[in-house]
Scaffold this motif. Structure first.
Motif, PDB file in Angstrom:
ATOM      1  N   GLU A  18     107.666 -29.938  26.074  1.00 29.49           N
ATOM      2  CA  GLU A  18     108.332 -30.516  26.821  1.00 29.49           C
ATOM      3  C   GLU A  18     109.831 -30.711  26.564  1.00 29.49           C
ATOM      4  OE1 GLU A  18     106.332 -34.333  28.099  1.00 29.49           O
ATOM      5  OE2 GLU A  18     104.485 -33.650  28.422  1.00 29.49           O
ATOM      6  N   THR A  19     109.783 -30.818  25.422  1.00 27.78           N
ATOM      7  CA  THR A  19     111.298 -30.900  25.469  1.00 27.78           C
ATOM      8  C   THR A  19     111.840 -29.228  25.540  1.00 27.78           C
ATOM      9  OG1 THR A  19     111.678 -32.427  23.469  1.00 27.78           O
ATOM     10  CG2 THR A  19     113.355 -31.751  23.626  1.00 27.78           C
ATOM     11  N   PRO A  20     113.026 -29.035  25.842  1.00 28.87           N
ATOM     12  CA  PRO A  20     113.500 -28.496  26.609  1.00 28.87           C
ATOM     13  C   PRO A  20     114.424 -27.825  25.297  1.00 28.87           C
ATOM     14  CG  PRO A  20     115.435 -29.832  27.325  1.00 28.87           C
ATOM     15  CD  PRO A  20     113.780 -30.216  26.905  1.00 28.87           C
ATOM     16  N   GLU A  21     114.680 -26.246  24.702  1.00 35.09           N
ATOM     17  CA  GLU A  21     115.082 -25.727  23.683  1.00 35.09           C
ATOM     18  C   GLU A  21     116.605 -25.862  23.983  1.00 35.09           C
ATOM     19  OE1 GLU A  21     113.769 -21.372  22.859  1.00 35.09           O
ATOM     20  OE2 GLU A  21     111.874 -22.399  23.430  1.00 35.09           O
ATOM     21  N   VAL A  22     117.664 -25.821  24.535  1.00 30.12           N
ATOM     22  CA  VAL A  22     118.185 -26.422  24.660  1.00 30.12           C
ATOM     23  C   VAL A  22     118.891 -27.285  25.711  1.00 30.12           C
ATOM     24  CG1 VAL A  22     120.597 -24.878  26.039  1.00 30.12           C
ATOM     25  CG2 VAL A  22     119.000 -23.648  24.913  1.00 30.12           C
ATOM     26  N   ARG A  23     119.507 -28.556  25.059  1.00 35.77           N
ATOM     27  CA  ARG A  23     119.813 -29.368  25.836  1.00 35.77           C
ATOM     28  C   ARG A  23     121.268 -29.044  26.980  1.00 35.77           C
ATOM     29  NH1 ARG A  23     118.003 -33.661  21.191  1.00 35.77           N
ATOM     30  NH2 ARG A  23     120.504 -33.768  21.391  1.00 35.77           N
ATOM     31  N   SER A  24     120.871 -29.186  27.860  1.00 39.00           N
ATOM     32  CA  SER A  24     122.327 -28.750  28.244  1.00 39.00           C
ATOM     33  C   SER A  24     123.335 -29.521  28.626  1.00 39.00           C
ATOM     34  CB  SER A  24     122.017 -28.007  30.170  1.00 39.00           C
ATOM     35  OG  SER A  24     121.358 -29.228  30.215  1.00 39.00           O
ATOM     36  N   GLU A  25     122.496 -31.257  28.892  1.00 39.65           N
ATOM     37  CA  GLU A  25     123.718 -32.427  28.691  1.00 39.65           C
ATOM     38  C   GLU A  25     125.144 -32.693  27.358  1.00 39.65           C
ATOM     39  OE1 GLU A  25     119.913 -34.203  27.008  1.00 39.65           O
ATOM     40  OE2 GLU A  25     120.768 -32.629  29.157  1.00 39.65           O
ATOM     41  N   GLU A  26     123.600 -32.304  26.271  1.00 41.02           N
ATOM     42  CA  GLU A  26     124.073 -32.362  24.674  1.00 41.02           C
ATOM     43  C   GLU A  26     125.615 -30.914  24.789  1.00 41.02           C
ATOM     44  OE1 GLU A  26     124.616 -34.051  21.343  1.00 41.02           O
ATOM     45  OE2 GLU A  26     123.872 -34.917  23.019  1.00 41.02           O
ATOM     46  N   LEU A  27     125.039 -30.024  25.544  1.00 36.84           N
ATOM     47  CA  LEU A  27     126.096 -28.442  25.201  1.00 36.84           C
ATOM     48  C   LEU A  27     127.439 -28.842  25.985  1.00 36.84           C
ATOM     49  CD1 LEU A  27     123.866 -25.157  25.370  1.00 36.84           C
ATOM     50  CD2 LEU A  27     124.782 -26.127  23.354  1.00 36.84           C
ATOM     51  N   ALA A  28     126.863 -29.685  26.706  1.00 31.85           N
ATOM     52  CA  ALA A  28     128.003 -30.099  27.629  1.00 31.85           C
ATOM     53  C   ALA A  28     129.059 -30.648  27.142  1.00 31.85           C
ATOM     54  CB  ALA A  28     127.867 -30.513  28.951  1.00 31.85           C
ATOM     55  N   ARG A  29     128.352 -31.980  26.138  1.00 30.92           N
ATOM     56  CA  ARG A  29     129.425 -32.881  26.208  1.00 30.92           C
ATOM     57  C   ARG A  29     130.170 -31.861  24.526  1.00 30.92           C
ATOM     58  NH1 ARG A  29     129.167 -35.695  21.128  1.00 30.92           N
ATOM     59  NH2 ARG A  29     126.968 -35.299  20.620  1.00 30.92           N
ATOM     60  N   VAL A  30     129.464 -31.224  24.016  1.00 29.28           N
ATOM     61  CA  VAL A  30     129.982 -30.327  23.321  1.00 29.28           C
ATOM     62  C   VAL A  30     131.401 -29.671  23.185  1.00 29.28           C
ATOM     63  CG1 VAL A  30     129.387 -28.957  20.637  1.00 29.28           C
ATOM     64  CG2 VAL A  30     128.315 -30.906  21.089  1.00 29.28           C
ATOM     65  N   ALA A  31     130.710 -29.240  24.457  1.00 31.49           N
ATOM     66  CA  ALA A  31     131.909 -27.768  25.088  1.00 31.49           C
ATOM     67  C   ALA A  31     133.033 -28.829  25.254  1.00 31.49           C
ATOM     68  CB  ALA A  31     131.365 -27.503  25.632  1.00 31.49           C
ATOM     69  N   ALA A  32     132.935 -30.238  26.269  1.00 29.16           N
ATOM     70  CA  ALA A  32     134.053 -30.317  26.479  1.00 29.16           C
ATOM     71  C   ALA A  32     134.991 -31.116  25.180  1.00 29.16           C
ATOM     72  CB  ALA A  32     133.991 -31.829  27.696  1.00 29.16           C
ATOM     73  N   ARG A  33     134.472 -32.203  23.772  1.00 25.97           N
ATOM     74  CA  ARG A  33     134.957 -32.432  22.736  1.00 25.97           C
ATOM     75  C   ARG A  33     135.394 -31.038  22.576  1.00 25.97           C
ATOM     76  NH1 ARG A  33     131.621 -36.245  19.717  1.00 25.97           N
ATOM     77  NH2 ARG A  33     133.830 -36.562  19.113  1.00 25.97           N
ATOM     78  N   LEU A  34     135.259 -30.137  22.380  1.00 23.78           N
ATOM     79  CA  LEU A  34     135.803 -29.234  21.157  1.00 23.78           C
ATOM     80  C   LEU A  34     136.697 -28.013  22.346  1.00 23.78           C
ATOM     81  CD1 LEU A  34     135.113 -26.404  19.474  1.00 23.78           C
ATOM     82  CD2 LEU A  34     133.945 -25.311  21.682  1.00 23.78           C
ATOM     83  N   GLN A  35     137.141 -28.575  23.397  1.00 24.97           N
ATOM     84  CA  GLN A  35     138.136 -28.128  24.471  1.00 24.97           C
ATOM     85  C   GLN A  35     139.318 -28.975  23.943  1.00 24.97           C
ATOM     86  OE1 GLN A  35     137.047 -28.000  28.703  1.00 24.97           O
ATOM     87  NE2 GLN A  35     138.965 -26.666  28.921  1.00 24.97           N
ATOM     88  N   GLN A  36     138.449 -30.414  24.077  1.00 32.06           N
ATOM     89  CA  GLN A  36     139.981 -31.542  23.726  1.00 32.06           C
ATOM     90  C   GLN A  36     140.319 -30.928  22.070  1.00 32.06           C
ATOM     91  OE1 GLN A  36     137.271 -35.032  24.651  1.00 32.06           O
ATOM     92  NE2 GLN A  36     137.350 -34.217  26.933  1.00 32.06           N
ATOM     93  N   GLY A  37     139.808 -30.646  21.813  1.00 32.91           N
ATOM     94  CA  GLY A  37     140.532 -30.329  20.360  1.00 32.91           C
ATOM     95  C   GLY A  37     139.633 -31.263  19.712  1.00 32.91           C
ATOM     96  N   HIS A  38     138.875 -32.015  19.423  1.00 37.72           N
ATOM     97  CA  HIS A  38     138.410 -33.295  18.713  1.00 37.72           C
ATOM     98  C   HIS A  38     137.797 -32.252  16.935  1.00 37.72           C
ATOM     99  CE1 HIS A  38     135.851 -36.805  17.347  1.00 37.72           C
ATOM    100  NE2 HIS A  38     134.734 -35.708  17.242  1.00 37.72           N
ATOM    101  N   TYR A  39     137.339 -31.447  17.369  1.00 38.61           N
ATOM    102  CA  TYR A  39     136.910 -30.646  16.438  1.00 38.61           C
ATOM    103  C   TYR A  39     137.905 -30.182  15.584  1.00 38.61           C
ATOM    104  CZ  TYR A  39     132.443 -31.535  18.523  1.00 38.61           C
ATOM    105  OH  TYR A  39     131.748 -32.827  19.126  1.00 38.61           O
ATOM    106  N   THR A  40     139.279 -30.021  15.287  1.00 39.39           N
ATOM    107  CA  THR A  40     139.921 -29.153  14.760  1.00 39.39           C
ATOM    108  C   THR A  40     141.050 -30.493  14.002  1.00 39.39           C
ATOM    109  OG1 THR A  40     141.428 -28.886  17.186  1.00 39.39           O
ATOM    110  CG2 THR A  40     140.162 -27.040  16.133  1.00 39.39           C
ATOM    111  N   THR A  41     140.895 -31.959  13.954  1.00 38.03           N
ATOM    112  CA  THR A  41     141.484 -32.521  12.972  1.00 38.03           C
ATOM    113  C   THR A  41     141.420 -32.877  11.758  1.00 38.03           C
ATOM    114  OG1 THR A  41     139.761 -34.165  13.852  1.00 38.03           O
ATOM    115  CG2 THR A  41     141.755 -33.342  15.710  1.00 38.03           C
ATOM    116  N   GLY A  42     141.648 -33.408  11.450  1.00 40.70           N
ATOM    117  CA  GLY A  42     141.574 -33.505  10.173  1.00 40.70           C
ATOM    118  C   GLY A  42     140.251 -34.151   9.515  1.00 40.70           C
ATOM    119  N   GLU A  43     140.330 -35.617  10.164  1.00 37.13           N
ATOM    120  CA  GLU A  43     138.943 -36.083  10.298  1.00 37.13           C
ATOM    121  C   GLU A  43     137.919 -35.697  10.374  1.00 37.13           C
ATOM    122  OE1 GLU A  43     137.278 -40.264  12.852  1.00 37.13           O
ATOM    123  OE2 GLU A  43     139.318 -39.705  12.931  1.00 37.13           O
ATOM    124  N   ALA A  44     137.845 -34.769  11.390  1.00 41.86           N
ATOM    125  CA  ALA A  44     136.271 -33.848  11.834  1.00 41.86           C
ATOM    126  C   ALA A  44     136.322 -33.249  10.836  1.00 41.86           C
ATOM    127  CB  ALA A  44     136.430 -33.091  13.166  1.00 41.86           C
TER     128      ALA A  44
END
Length: 98
Positions: A59-85
């Motif tokens: 019953e669980t979808p293979e791709v969780r669209s809400e999780e993808l949207a959250r990660v895409a937003a964080r990527l666009q904000q530069g969250h994953y390109t910091t030294g802390e990340a």
């Protein structure tokens, strides 16, 4: 690395034992299954818990669209390109290697 089961042997329980055959028949009758379903010594009968978990998994979808949207937003904000990340990623990799 390749993992296979070529080193395993087929371990079968001898079916000529009267006690094991009687126990198997009693198990079969108590679980509501037919005796034919246990003829093969290598056949697996999944437990009710396993069947329930498999149903939930299907019953669980293979791709969780809400999780993808959250990660895409964080990527666009530069969250994953910091030294802390980068530090968190390195620590996670080292911890997984332990």
């Amino acid at each position: 690395m390749r993992i296979d089961n070529t080193y395993l042997k087929n371990l079968e329980v001898p079916s000529n034992s009267t006690a094991s055959g009687a126990a198997r028949s009693a198990e079969t009758r108590s679980s509501g299954e037919t005796a034919n379903s246990l003829q093969s010594p290598s056949q697996h009968v999944p437990s009710p818990e396993l069947l329930r978990y498999l149903g939930q998994l299907q019953e669980t979808p293979e791709v969780r669209s809400e999780e993808l949207a959250r990660v895409a937003a964080r990527l666009q904000q530069g969250h994953y390109t910091t030294g802390e990340a980068a530090q968190q990623t390195a620590e996670a990799i080292l911890k997984a290697a332990e």
